[in-house]
Design an enzyme around this catalytic site. Structure first.
Site, mmCIF file in Angstrom:
data_model
loop_
_atom_site.group_PDB
_atom_site.id
_atom_site.type_symbol
_atom_site.label_atom_id
_atom_site.label_comp_id
_atom_site.label_asym_id
_atom_site.label_seq_id
_atom_site.Cartn_x
_atom_site.Cartn_y
_atom_site.Cartn_z
ATOM 1 N N ASP A 6 0.845 -1.185 0.000
ATOM 2 C CA ASP A 6 0.000 0.000 0.000
ATOM 3 C C ASP A 6 0.889 1.246 0.000
ATOM 4 O OD1 ASP A 6 -3.038 0.741 0.712
ATOM 5 O OD2 ASP A 6 -1.716 2.128 1.763
ATOM 6 N N ILE A 7 0.548 2.221 -0.832
ATOM 7 C CA ILE A 7 1.330 3.465 -0.878
ATOM 8 C C ILE A 7 0.938 4.327 0.329
ATOM 9 C CG2 ILE A 7 1.903 5.531 -2.220
ATOM 10 C CD1 ILE A 7 1.043 3.926 -4.753
ATOM 11 N N GLU B 280 -4.846 2.428 -4.079
ATOM 12 C CA GLU B 280 -3.377 2.546 -4.070
ATOM 13 C C GLU B 280 -2.737 1.285 -3.533
ATOM 14 O OE1 GLU B 280 -4.824 4.580 -0.245
ATOM 15 O OE2 GLU B 280 -5.579 4.082 -2.216
#
Length: 201
Positions: free
Chosen positions: A74-75, A117
């Site tokens: 996950d960003i 994301e």
């Protein structure tokens, strides 16, 4: 004298057109196929295709007693990127991160966009230790990457959670849940880190 007759010219033209049409059709089918399996923005596989391949890998794992690992990535603070710089820059970040994952992964690994994301990486024949080494290398690489855009530059980090078959679960839901819990823990512990199943109690 010796040139093609009118009939031969017509025949060549007809055959050429047919060839062009069949090549175009084949490319079109390939493109449709690609569109059905890949995420339009990032070019990595989409969620649906990931689920299909995950099921296959699960079957194979059970049948041949093969280990494989799953990484959820996950960003970090992605919403802030969109809020501060706008969606085009957010899209650029998604593209650059997905390129870094694809570039770092082996040919046999499957990289897909899990949603928003979040990305998922399936690593066939991969123990938890080797998945962790890969994830750490990738995390470091992404954190050192500068994303340049019109009007600025920025750096992003990612958090990751890892689970491994068969030790962390014997079905898809269980493996996803374990990786997801690890990802959540990585976020809670300060982000920009990798946590593997078994590390959290």
């Amino acid at each position: 004298e010796g040139g093609p007759t009118e009939y031969e010219k017509n025949l060549i033209e007809i055959l050429t057109n047919q060839l062009i049409i069949s090549i175009a059709k084949a490319l079109y089918v390939e493109k449709i196929d690609l569109m059905a399996t890949t995420d339009g923005l990032t070019g990595v596989y989409n969620h649906r295709y990931f689920q299909e391949r995950f099921s296959e890998m699960m079957e194979k794992g059970k049948r041949y007693n093969e280990t494989f690992s799953l990484i959820l990535l996950d960003i970090d603070f992605f919403k802030k990127v969109n809020d501060n710089y706008g969606h085009p820059v957010g899209d650029l970040v998604l593209k650059r991160v997905s390129q870094a994952i694809k570039h770092g992964a082996r040919k046999m690994d499957l990289v897909a966009r899990y949603g928003g994301e979040e990305f998922v990486i399936l690593l066939p024949q991969s123990s938890k230790d080797s998945a962790y080494k890969f994830a750490e290398r990738l995390r470091k690489e992404i954190s050192e990457m500068t994303i340049v855009f019109e009007g600025g530059r920025l750096n992003v980090t990612v958090s990751m959670g890892i689970s491994t078959f068969p030790e962390d679960g014997h079905d898809k839901a269980e493996l996803i849940e374990k990786a997801d819990n690890c990802l959540y823990e990585a976020k809670r512990a300060g982000r920009n880190r990798v946590i593997k199943a078994g590390e959290i109690r």
